[in-house]
Write an enzyme that holds these catalytic residues in place. Sequence first.
Site, short mmCIF file in Angstrom:
data_model
loop_
_atom_site.label_atom_id
_atom_site.label_comp_id
_atom_site.label_asym_id
_atom_site.label_seq_id
_atom_site.Cartn_x
_atom_site.Cartn_y
_atom_site.Cartn_z
N SER A 115 -3.78 -1.67 4.51
CA SER A 115 -2.86 -0.46 4.88
C SER A 115 -3.82 0.84 5.02
O SER A 115 -2.96 2.12 5.08
CB SER A 115 -1.76 -0.25 3.89
OG SER A 115 -0.88 -1.42 3.79
N PRO A 127 -4.30 5.12 0.60
CA PRO A 127 -5.65 4.94 0.07
C PRO A 127 -5.74 3.70 -0.67
O PRO A 127 -4.47 3.18 -1.05
CB PRO A 127 -5.94 6.04 -0.88
CG PRO A 127 -4.57 6.65 -1.06
CD PRO A 127 -3.75 6.33 0.18
N ASP A 128 -6.70 2.98 -0.63
CA ASP A 128 -6.96 1.70 -1.53
C ASP A 128 -7.12 2.14 -2.93
O ASP A 128 -6.96 3.44 -3.36
CB ASP A 128 -7.78 0.57 -0.87
CG ASP A 128 -9.32 1.06 -1.00
OD1 ASP A 128 -9.63 2.24 -1.75
OD2 ASP A 128 -10.06 0.38 -0.39
N PHE A 129 -7.40 1.22 -3.98
CA PHE A 129 -7.51 1.45 -5.42
C PHE A 129 -9.01 1.85 -5.79
O PHE A 129 -9.38 2.89 -6.26
CB PHE A 129 -6.96 0.53 -6.22
CG PHE A 129 -5.29 0.21 -6.07
CD1 PHE A 129 -4.75 1.23 -6.91
CD2 PHE A 129 -5.05 -0.36 -5.17
CE1 PHE A 129 -3.31 1.05 -6.72
CE2 PHE A 129 -3.51 -0.54 -4.94
CZ PHE A 129 -2.74 0.25 -5.77
N ARG A 130 -10.04 0.86 -5.19
CA ARG A 130 -11.35 0.86 -5.77
C ARG A 130 -12.42 1.29 -4.74
O ARG A 130 -13.65 1.31 -5.17
CB ARG A 130 -11.63 -0.49 -6.16
CG ARG A 130 -10.58 -0.81 -7.43
CD ARG A 130 -10.79 -2.51 -7.93
NE ARG A 130 -9.86 -2.45 -9.13
CZ ARG A 130 -8.69 -2.91 -8.81
NH1 ARG A 130 -8.21 -3.01 -7.95
NH2 ARG A 130 -7.71 -2.85 -10.03
N ASP A 154 3.59 -0.99 -0.35
CA ASP A 154 4.08 0.04 0.72
C ASP A 154 5.31 -0.51 1.57
O ASP A 154 5.88 0.12 2.67
CB ASP A 154 3.05 0.32 1.58
CG ASP A 154 2.14 -0.81 2.14
OD1 ASP A 154 2.73 -1.87 2.38
OD2 ASP A 154 0.94 -0.58 2.27
N HIS A 198 3.17 -7.48 -6.48
CA HIS A 198 3.33 -6.53 -7.52
C HIS A 198 4.32 -5.75 -7.19
O HIS A 198 4.44 -4.67 -7.53
CB HIS A 198 2.08 -5.90 -7.10
CG HIS A 198 0.74 -6.51 -7.65
ND1 HIS A 198 -0.74 -6.03 -7.60
CD2 HIS A 198 0.69 -7.58 -8.20
CE1 HIS A 198 -1.32 -6.78 -7.93
NE2 HIS A 198 -0.86 -7.95 -8.35
N CYS A 244 16.62 1.11 -14.64
CA CYS A 244 16.55 1.83 -15.78
C CYS A 244 15.57 1.09 -16.66
O CYS A 244 15.79 -0.03 -16.76
CB CYS A 244 17.89 1.95 -16.13
SG CYS A 244 18.07 2.61 -17.96
P1 OAD Z 1 -8.82 -2.68 -3.87
O1 OAD Z 1 -8.79 -1.19 -3.78
O2 OAD Z 1 -9.23 -3.18 -5.31
O3 OAD Z 1 -9.56 -3.54 -2.78
C1 OAD Z 1 -9.25 -3.05 -1.43
C2 OAD Z 1 -10.43 -4.02 -0.73
O4 OAD Z 1 -10.13 -3.63 0.72
C3 OAD Z 1 -11.84 -3.25 -0.79
O5 OAD Z 1 -12.50 -4.50 -1.04
C4 OAD Z 1 -12.19 -2.45 0.27
O6 OAD Z 1 -13.59 -2.60 0.58
C5 OAD Z 1 -11.19 -3.12 1.46
N1 OAD Z 1 -10.95 -2.48 2.44
C6 OAD Z 1 -10.82 -1.03 2.52
N2 OAD Z 1 -10.40 -0.62 3.74
C7 OAD Z 1 -10.58 -1.92 4.49
C8 OAD Z 1 -9.97 -2.08 5.97
N3 OAD Z 1 -9.71 -1.05 6.97
N4 OAD Z 1 -10.22 -3.27 6.35
C9 OAD Z 1 -10.77 -4.39 5.60
N5 OAD Z 1 -10.99 -3.95 4.38
C10 OAD Z 1 -10.96 -2.88 3.62
O7 OAD Z 1 -7.15 -2.90 -3.58
P2 OAD Z 1 -6.51 -4.24 -4.07
O8 OAD Z 1 -7.49 -5.34 -4.18
O9 OAD Z 1 -5.35 -4.29 -3.03
O10 OAD Z 1 -2.22 -3.33 -8.74
O11 OAD Z 1 -6.07 -3.98 -5.45
C11 OAD Z 1 -5.41 -4.82 -6.35
C12 OAD Z 1 -4.34 -4.35 -7.22
O12 OAD Z 1 -5.08 -3.31 -8.12
C13 OAD Z 1 -3.41 -3.46 -6.65
O13 OAD Z 1 -2.14 -4.12 -6.37
C14 OAD Z 1 -3.11 -2.61 -7.87
C15 OAD Z 1 -4.37 -2.17 -8.34
O14 OAD Z 1 -4.55 -1.91 -9.72
C16 OAD Z 1 -1.55 -2.95 -9.68
O15 OAD Z 1 -1.40 -1.52 -9.80
C17 OAD Z 1 -0.75 -3.52 -10.58
ZN ZN Z 2 20.06 3.48 -17.87
#
Ligand code: OAD
Ligand code: ZN
Length: 319
Positions: A53, A59-62, A135, A152, A160
């Site tokens: 997305s 934004p992604d997380f990491r 999302d 997730h 609540c």
């Molecule tokens: P991350 O941010 O950990 O990883 C996203 C990955 O997508 C990274 O390896 C990026 O390199 C890659 N990336 C970014 N943009 C991209 C693009 N346009 N095309 C291809 N790859 C791309 O996100 P998640 O793995 O989804 O959980 O994180 C997992 C969980 O950690 C989330 O669901 C959330 C978080 O803490 C909770 O909050 C419980």
């Molecule tokens: Zn309540």
Amino acid sequence: MDKLGLFFKSLSVREERHEVQKLLSEVSIDGLVKYMRSELCRRVIVMVGAGMSTSAGIPDFRSPGSGIYANLKQYNLPFPEAMFEIGYFRQRPEPFFHLARELLPTEVKPTRSHFFLKLLSQKGKLRRVYTQNIDCLERVAGIPDEEIVEAHGSFYRSHCLSSACRKEYSLDWIKSKIMAGDESAPKVPKCDECGSTVKPDIVFFGERLPDRFFRLTEQDFPDCDLLIVIGTSLCVQPFASLLELVPQHVPRLAINLTPFKQPSKLEALLGMPGSGFDFESESNFRDIFMQGRCDDMCDDLAARLGWKEELDQLMKDHK
Ligand code: OAD
Ligand code: ZN
């Protein structure tokens, strides 16, 4: 098992590997595309993360610099993941509701990758999308609800927090509450029955994943023909381990901007796994990595599959 039993078991494993090599005529994107076009490939499972997305503006997380965890200084959290930790949230929900203004699904449009999954679904090849994203863009792209597992959770519903109350609230309700506060002083949504904090049904660290996740993983993974993993760092359990649940012979395609984390020397010594994929080794017979932006990679796949016009049309038709 006695020695003879073990010997025959090892023979049968070799036999299975022999069969495996027949599933992909070659371990390459071309080999995979040939397999995807065939009748053998009918039940595709897709595992999705935040990278799917980012081109929609979420934004992604990491990712260093742009990821959510790199941009939380203003909240004075003890550590970045505290933003999504249930224990921390109960004490101090304000940071989450401040950030939630950015995370809420509003005018955001699904990406080309989401529509690629929709096309897989239309072709009757999609068994299920397991998404870590909150999302709702899989739904917005038009993938049927029963083909989606929001591992997730999502903003779709809220509850609540009081265990005695647990009143349910809709997406519209929580949206209006979250957007009501001004940017500098976010409002924490309160239950109109009991006054406790209302939390979106997003799975926080320390919370159990939805029952639907456990029920369907058990059913789907042992019985699929292809696994596709898109835009996730595979850092969070139990989601990351799902890729080990497909049978040994099932091909696995990973699409990601960056390579997956490899175990450090110490981790390897302690027997800790890396991503679980085996792209590099000579014995690899099923794992394929397409490194790049997922929209470009899905576009490339669609073109090779002969689906490009349909993908363009799907995006055009989407209101
Ligand atoms: P991350 O941010 O950990 O990883 C996203 C990955 O997508 C990274 O390896 C990026 O390199 C890659 N990336 C970014 N943009 C991209 C693009 N346009 N095309 C291809 N790859 C791309 O996100 P998640 O793995 O989804 O959980 O994180 C997992 C969980 O950690 C989330 O669901 C959330 C978080 O803490 C909770 O909050 C419980
Ligand atoms: Zn309540």
